[in-house]
Design a protein around this motif. Sequence first.
Motif, mmCIF file in Angstrom:
data_model
loop_
_atom_site.group_PDB
_atom_site.id
_atom_site.type_symbol
_atom_site.label_atom_id
_atom_site.label_comp_id
_atom_site.label_asym_id
_atom_site.label_seq_id
_atom_site.Cartn_x
_atom_site.Cartn_y
_atom_site.Cartn_z
ATOM 1 N N LYS A 15 -1.688 1.680 -15.360
ATOM 2 C CA LYS A 15 -1.386 2.479 -14.173
ATOM 3 C C LYS A 15 -1.876 1.778 -12.905
ATOM 4 C CE LYS A 15 -3.867 6.160 -13.348
ATOM 5 N NZ LYS A 15 -4.451 7.523 -13.475
ATOM 6 N N ASN A 16 -3.097 1.283 -12.919
ATOM 7 C CA ASN A 16 -3.643 0.647 -11.724
ATOM 8 C C ASN A 16 -3.119 -0.770 -11.532
ATOM 9 O OD1 ASN A 16 -5.837 2.504 -10.468
ATOM 10 N ND2 ASN A 16 -6.175 2.667 -12.678
ATOM 11 N N TYR A 17 -2.847 -1.451 -12.622
ATOM 12 C CA TYR A 17 -2.279 -2.796 -12.507
ATOM 13 C C TYR A 17 -0.901 -2.736 -11.847
ATOM 14 C CZ TYR A 17 -0.366 -7.341 -13.722
ATOM 15 O OH TYR A 17 0.204 -8.587 -13.639
ATOM 16 N N ILE A 18 -0.090 -1.746 -12.190
ATOM 17 C CA ILE A 18 1.247 -1.596 -11.585
ATOM 18 C C ILE A 18 1.124 -1.420 -10.073
ATOM 19 C CG2 ILE A 18 3.214 -0.014 -11.388
ATOM 20 C CD1 ILE A 18 2.971 0.430 -14.427
ATOM 21 N N MET A 19 0.129 -0.673 -9.624
ATOM 22 C CA MET A 19 -0.066 -0.462 -8.185
ATOM 23 C C MET A 19 -0.483 -1.763 -7.495
ATOM 24 S SD MET A 19 -1.875 3.294 -8.083
ATOM 25 C CE MET A 19 -1.747 3.388 -6.302
ATOM 26 N N VAL A 20 -1.343 -2.540 -8.141
ATOM 27 C CA VAL A 20 -1.735 -3.834 -7.575
ATOM 28 C C VAL A 20 -0.530 -4.769 -7.529
ATOM 29 C CG1 VAL A 20 -3.163 -5.896 -7.919
ATOM 30 C CG2 VAL A 20 -4.145 -3.626 -8.292
ATOM 31 N N ASP A 21 0.253 -4.753 -8.585
ATOM 32 C CA ASP A 21 1.444 -5.608 -8.663
ATOM 33 C C ASP A 21 2.429 -5.284 -7.539
ATOM 34 O OD1 ASP A 21 3.103 -7.566 -9.898
ATOM 35 O OD2 ASP A 21 4.268 -5.978 -10.834
ATOM 36 N N ARG A 22 2.613 -4.001 -7.259
ATOM 37 C CA ARG A 22 3.552 -3.592 -6.203
ATOM 38 C C ARG A 22 3.075 -4.019 -4.814
ATOM 39 N NH1 ARG A 22 4.533 2.550 -8.487
ATOM 40 N NH2 ARG A 22 6.109 2.016 -10.077
ATOM 41 N N GLY A 23 1.764 -4.042 -4.621
ATOM 42 C CA GLY A 23 1.237 -4.406 -3.308
ATOM 43 C C GLY A 23 0.996 -5.890 -3.116
ATOM 44 N N TYR A 24 1.099 -6.644 -4.197
ATOM 45 C CA TYR A 24 0.724 -8.064 -4.156
ATOM 46 C C TYR A 24 1.563 -8.857 -3.156
ATOM 47 C CZ TYR A 24 -0.528 -12.708 -5.904
ATOM 48 O OH TYR A 24 -0.976 -14.005 -6.004
ATOM 49 N N ASN A 25 2.860 -8.576 -3.099
ATOM 50 C CA ASN A 25 3.747 -9.321 -2.200
ATOM 51 C C ASN A 25 4.154 -8.521 -0.972
ATOM 52 O OD1 ASN A 25 4.122 -11.860 -3.722
ATOM 53 N ND2 ASN A 25 4.940 -10.485 -5.272
ATOM 54 N N SER A 26 3.431 -7.422 -0.708
ATOM 55 C CA SER A 26 3.724 -6.619 0.473
ATOM 56 C C SER A 26 2.960 -7.160 1.681
ATOM 57 C CB SER A 26 3.344 -5.153 0.224
ATOM 58 O OG SER A 26 1.943 -5.043 0.039
ATOM 59 N N PHE A 27 3.310 -6.644 2.863
ATOM 60 C CA PHE A 27 2.617 -7.065 4.082
ATOM 61 C C PHE A 27 1.155 -6.623 4.010
ATOM 62 C CE2 PHE A 27 1.311 -6.583 8.531
ATOM 63 C CZ PHE A 27 1.638 -7.849 9.008
ATOM 64 N N PRO A 28 0.213 -7.556 4.207
ATOM 65 C CA PRO A 28 -1.215 -7.219 4.037
ATOM 66 C C PRO A 28 -1.796 -6.448 5.216
ATOM 67 C CG PRO A 28 -0.967 -9.523 4.653
ATOM 68 C CD PRO A 28 0.419 -8.988 4.467
ATOM 69 N N THR A 29 -1.763 -5.135 5.112
ATOM 70 C CA THR A 29 -2.366 -4.277 6.128
ATOM 71 C C THR A 29 -3.119 -3.149 5.440
ATOM 72 O OG1 THR A 29 -1.928 -2.749 7.944
ATOM 73 C CG2 THR A 29 -0.221 -2.956 6.278
ATOM 74 N N ASN A 30 -4.212 -2.716 6.031
ATOM 75 C CA ASN A 30 -5.010 -1.631 5.455
ATOM 76 C C ASN A 30 -4.654 -0.270 6.031
ATOM 77 O OD1 ASN A 30 -6.635 -2.943 3.500
ATOM 78 N ND2 ASN A 30 -7.843 -3.858 5.149
ATOM 79 N N LEU A 31 -3.494 -0.177 6.675
ATOM 80 C CA LEU A 31 -3.048 1.128 7.163
ATOM 81 C C LEU A 31 -2.887 2.086 5.992
ATOM 82 C CD1 LEU A 31 -0.384 0.089 9.837
ATOM 83 C CD2 LEU A 31 -2.638 1.102 10.251
ATOM 84 N N PRO A 32 -3.371 3.307 6.105
ATOM 85 C CA PRO A 32 -3.301 4.267 5.001
ATOM 86 C C PRO A 32 -1.871 4.473 4.509
ATOM 87 C CG PRO A 32 -4.718 5.097 6.747
ATOM 88 C CD PRO A 32 -4.055 3.864 7.292
ATOM 89 N N GLY A 33 -1.718 4.500 3.192
ATOM 90 C CA GLY A 33 -0.423 4.789 2.597
ATOM 91 C C GLY A 33 0.475 3.597 2.385
ATOM 92 N N THR A 34 0.074 2.430 2.888
ATOM 93 C CA THR A 34 0.908 1.239 2.702
ATOM 94 C C THR A 34 0.711 0.685 1.286
ATOM 95 O OG1 THR A 34 -0.850 -0.188 3.571
ATOM 96 C CG2 THR A 34 0.790 0.638 5.137
ATOM 97 N N PRO A 35 1.709 -0.031 0.760
ATOM 98 C CA PRO A 35 1.565 -0.601 -0.594
ATOM 99 C C PRO A 35 0.331 -1.481 -0.744
ATOM 100 C CG PRO A 35 3.850 -0.734 0.122
ATOM 101 C CD PRO A 35 3.057 -0.267 1.302
ATOM 102 N N TYR A 36 0.016 -2.264 0.306
ATOM 103 C CA TYR A 36 -1.147 -3.149 0.194
ATOM 104 C C TYR A 36 -2.444 -2.353 0.141
ATOM 105 C CZ TYR A 36 -4.315 -7.043 0.888
ATOM 106 O OH TYR A 36 -5.328 -7.970 0.716
ATOM 107 N N GLN A 37 -2.545 -1.321 0.964
ATOM 108 C CA GLN A 37 -3.770 -0.518 0.968
ATOM 109 C C GLN A 37 -3.953 0.206 -0.366
ATOM 110 O OE1 GLN A 37 -4.026 3.115 1.357
ATOM 111 N NE2 GLN A 37 -6.175 3.278 2.007
#
Length: 474
Positions: free
Chosen positions: A199-221
């Motif tokens: 479950k948590n690995y899938i979330m990391v995988d989805r955010g891995y190639n997203s824009f790196p921002t810590n804005l709440p709710g973004t895939p990277y965050q």
Amino acid sequence: MEINGFIVSISLFLVTVLSYAILLRKKRRNPERKSKLPPGSMGWPYIGETLQLYTQDPNVFFSDRQKRYGEIFKTHVLGCPCVMLASPDATRFVLVSQAHLFKPTYPKSKENLIGPNALFFHQDEYHMRLRKLVQRSLYPEAIRNLVPDIETSAVSALNSLADGRVVNTFHEMKKLSFEVGILAVFHHLEPHYKEELKKNYIMVDRGYNSFPTNLPGTPYQRAVKARKRLSEILSNITRERKENKLVNDQDLLSCFLNTKDEKGVILNEDQIADNIIGVLFAAQDTTASGMTWILKYLYDKPELLKAVKAEQKAIYQSNGNGKNHLTWNQTRNMPITYKVILESLRMSSIISFTFREAVTDVHYNGYLIPKGWKVMPLFRNIHHNPEFFADPQKFDSSRFEAAPKPNTYMPFGSGVHACPGNEFAKLEMLIMVHHLASQFRYEVMRPENGIQYGPFPVPLHGLPASFWKEEWTN
């Protein structure tokens, strides 16, 4: 006096001439004085050629510049000045013979999600120590005992698809690769831990190639938060293994827990977690992409698929039509299938290039690679060069009846940072193809030839296909 003065003058003249000759000879012998930047274009200020790279097939971007400038050229992408290398000799120079002049480099955002202690972010004694541990758990001597477990995972995955519905083949192969990766790292893992990791690995995988921002709710965050939970889960698993003394040398985690350096220091929990996540990342998408391409190429070549089916059905029949497990020795005796895998990896070139950074000014072949510049060996360009592979755009598995020229076939990279799990990946592919070809049939719904990147190349739309169980007849 005049004679002595004449002798002194002649001596000074000869010394001057000799000194100049020596200096000139040194200059001729030292090509570094003449080195210049490779040819190429740095594009627009600040953005370089990044827009050109991302608005066309990256393979076209690289091949067009190779045709224009040659096998060594410069560009500016992703905010970095880069030197691209498309020759076997230059690739060997960077990755093998002079690897100490270049260090691995990754965007900080990606390093944070995998973990800064992962072995492929390092180039020192720590890297060599970790690499040996990973190799020890993934080399043939260790993985041969995993054949029955990998087989069980492959059969389960294929059976789950065999109802005729259209599926995204790449996504299904990712599920299989994750299960097999768990086997390599933990051997056996409690179901609740496996589900939490997934479950948590899938979330990391989805955010891995997203824009790196810590804005709440973004895939990277969300990926950053999931990465912290992965560390907690792995720490709990590690502590339980230690407390219950469930440590052996049959899996990667056990190798990590059992090791000590020359000073008797063991790996800490962060180092173990970062390297486990690194191995899962390195294994999942690349292997899943490879298996998806194998299915595509076989479907496009009906006669070759027929030959693979005949080879695998003969093995299946010798095992009592599946009553007995596939054996390690049988996986070593699948020549038709093995050559298909090798050619699929060449054609798809899943790892199209790798990143390095020059740690000092480097002079190669009359060109200067300045300190701090990125260096990218282009594996795909080499794999698709007609000088090394005749008619390179044609799928021809028979080309591997003879060994390729040295340094021209690098589907898993090269040098000290080459993938240490390459034999494990090929074993997974062989086992999957064995069961697919001997017991199932499939139909690709959209047999187009497009490629999409995410970031690794996969067939368009993930290769939508339907699978059915094939009735076995003697």
